[in-house]
Enzyme design. Structure first.
Site, short mmCIF file in Angstrom:
data_model
loop_
_atom_site.label_atom_id
_atom_site.label_comp_id
_atom_site.label_asym_id
_atom_site.label_seq_id
_atom_site.Cartn_x
_atom_site.Cartn_y
_atom_site.Cartn_z
N SER A 24 0.80 -1.23 0.00
CA SER A 24 0.00 0.00 0.00
C SER A 24 0.83 1.28 0.00
O SER A 24 0.38 2.27 -0.61
CB SER A 24 -1.01 0.00 1.15
OG SER A 24 -0.51 -0.61 2.29
N THR A 70 -2.93 -3.00 9.23
CA THR A 70 -2.88 -4.40 8.81
C THR A 70 -2.55 -5.28 10.00
O THR A 70 -2.54 -4.82 11.15
CB THR A 70 -1.91 -4.57 7.60
OG1 THR A 70 -2.00 -5.89 7.11
CG2 THR A 70 -0.48 -4.23 7.95
N LYS A 74 -5.86 -5.23 13.26
CA LYS A 74 -7.16 -4.86 12.70
C LYS A 74 -8.30 -4.90 13.72
O LYS A 74 -9.25 -4.13 13.62
CB LYS A 74 -7.51 -5.78 11.52
CG LYS A 74 -6.67 -5.54 10.29
CD LYS A 74 -7.14 -6.46 9.17
CE LYS A 74 -6.35 -6.31 7.91
NZ LYS A 74 -7.06 -6.93 6.77
N ASN A 95 -9.47 -1.45 8.82
CA ASN A 95 -8.16 -1.42 8.16
C ASN A 95 -7.81 -0.06 7.58
O ASN A 95 -6.80 0.08 6.89
CB ASN A 95 -8.01 -2.53 7.10
CG ASN A 95 -8.94 -2.34 5.92
OD1 ASN A 95 -9.71 -1.40 5.86
ND2 ASN A 95 -8.86 -3.26 4.97
N ASP A 111 -13.64 -4.14 2.83
CA ASP A 111 -13.45 -5.41 2.13
C ASP A 111 -14.74 -5.86 1.45
O ASP A 111 -14.71 -6.40 0.33
CB ASP A 111 -13.00 -6.50 3.11
CG ASP A 111 -11.55 -6.31 3.54
OD1 ASP A 111 -10.87 -5.44 2.98
OD2 ASP A 111 -11.12 -7.04 4.45
N GLY A 138 -13.44 -12.72 9.20
CA GLY A 138 -13.46 -11.27 8.97
C GLY A 138 -13.84 -10.92 7.55
O GLY A 138 -14.80 -10.15 7.32
N ARG A 164 -21.14 -19.87 14.04
CA ARG A 164 -20.67 -18.59 13.51
C ARG A 164 -21.40 -18.25 12.21
O ARG A 164 -21.84 -17.12 12.01
CB ARG A 164 -19.15 -18.64 13.28
CG ARG A 164 -18.57 -17.35 12.77
CD ARG A 164 -17.09 -17.21 13.05
NE ARG A 164 -16.27 -17.98 12.12
CZ ARG A 164 -14.97 -17.74 11.91
NH1 ARG A 164 -14.36 -16.76 12.57
NH2 ARG A 164 -14.28 -18.47 11.08
N GLY A 246 -8.59 -12.78 -6.17
CA GLY A 246 -8.72 -11.75 -5.14
C GLY A 246 -8.33 -10.35 -5.59
O GLY A 246 -8.55 -9.38 -4.85
#
Lengths: 278, 278
Positions: A24, A70, A74, A95, A111, A138, A164, A246
């Site tokens: 980044s 990061t 987080k 983030n 995200d 997450g 969950r 991704g």
């Protein structure tokens, strides 16, 4: 080329441990250079134990305008900011932090909407589609809320931790009104299948879903960002399915995160959504 | 061109308030680029009240390798480092900090030896010369110790605060063995006259010494670093005296400060002294 730094340059930090693979700073600094913004992004290498002391010190910097956050910070950073964007509350992590001129720090994580934007770029928008999401951690939580809000006709969430998955599905249904439920990781009948588990990162990982049971014409989104296609993507492609890695999600969340920080980022000149982050 | 910043880039900070006129980030970043050092210097804009909190946070950064310290923190920072170089103890201030791998911070200030190095570059070395120094503040104190240690045959220190001048002269004599004393700001008979007061920065300032009384062939060093020569330098030049502005001292102290941080800096390719900083 990186920004030209003077005494009046604004700072953006990337805070994490380790930062050896971080990309980044390069992204932000290229943006600052292209857009002639007097700002620079630098790494702040801070371990978990030192995070609270670091934050107190960072708040003392009058020229810190924002931070990217990061691993491993987080979740822990949630308690150290002054305000949470709804995205961060939903996911239970952040983030990106915007440091307001009045000193308030606001945390967010994009995200989920970034994944939807990336799917839109690839022609895989989830609106009016039946979606199976595998993985309720997450990244999976963020994607669940965003896919539901983007108009999926229904959403099934699967996780090895069934409770969950059930809890996430209930929250998503309550918050978005989407037909969301938990279920087994069986892709049969779904138009879109999203892998939000880490399965596929290591050589001997099991498949997150059985590719033999993918519907004809199903779209497979694997959020793992690797140089080589994951075994799931290779198997899906062999069955004639369209797949997506991704990368688009990563670039999509960067669009939102940079907009949250006040910048207009258009990777490869792509259009960005007219609707702001939610 | 500025350094290319990645997640593994080391940080150097410039801490002060304000930083609008700061030049050191540019100097360090040019050096890092030329010498292919994976480091970057960025401004940390911190006000006086926030300094202790900032320092605690900065100590939490694993990739902070050093700091340059400017107004208003040069004195207050003394108590916030772990060790003082003799230069900082003598002057009662610091302007550079080296952050050791074991976490210790060591503070130093090289205005004095930097001034002597600058004088050497200009052919005005004080060895075996009689020197009048006007101004016994921070810069004057640093210069007094360094000029004496560099072998001035004698040193007279003048200040509007006579007790301050006397105290400094006594310390310099005790520490260096130089024939140092306090006295009036009368340049008559001195081979080198150094202005270490701010007189000459503003339009209507009085002269720090009476230029009519400069000895024939005297060298006048005015540490004020301005675009135009100060009235003292103009008057001295009109009398045929060689003069020197604050530039060489500034570059000289940068040589020592960067050496203290581990870098070899040679402004305009000048040679640097074989003897290290003391």
């Amino acid at each position: 080329m990186d920004p030209h730094i003077t005494g009046t340059t604004r700072l953006y930090g990337l805070v994490g441990d380790p930062l050896t693979a971080a990309k980044s700073p390069q992204l932000l600094n290229q943006l600052f250079t292209e857009q002639r913004v007097d700002a620079v992004c630098v790494p702040f290498w801070v371990n978990a134990a030192n995070l609270p002391a670091f934050v107190s010190g960072a708040r003392a910097m009058g020229n810190l305008s924002g931070m990217l956050v990061t691993m491993p910070h987080k979740q822990r950073m949630l308690a150290l900011v002054d305000e949470l964007d709804p995205t961060a509350r939903q996911v239970g992590a952040l983030n990106v932090i915007r440091c307001e001129p009045d000193g308030r720090w606001i945390g967010a994580i994009f995200d989920g909407v970034g994944c939807v934007l990336g799917m839109q770029w690839e022609g895989n928008h989830p609106a009016n589609k039946s979606v199976l999401l595998v993985g309720a951690g997450g990244a999976g939580s963020a994607i669940a809320f965003a896919v539901a809000a983007a108009g999926a006709s229904n959403l099934t969430i699967s996780d090895v931790d069934e409770a969950r998955a059930g809890g996430l599905a209930a929250s998503v249904a309550a918050e978005t009104g989407c037909d969301a439920r938990s279920g087994p990781p069986d892709p049969q009948g779904f138009e879109i299948v999203i892998n939000a588990t880490p399965l596929g990162m290591k050589a001997n990982d099991a498949m997150p879903v059985d590719p033999e049971r993918l519907a004809h014409g199903a779209i497979v989104v694997d959020i793992i960002n690797a140089a080589e296609p994951t075994p799931l993507r290779r198997a899906a492609q062999a069955r004639g399915c369209r797949t997506q890695d991704g990368g688009p999600m990563h670039r999509g969340q960067a669009v939102y995160a940079l907009r949250f920080l006040g910048f207009d980022y258009r990777p490869d000149g792509r259009s960005t959504p007219d609707d702001g982050p939610r």
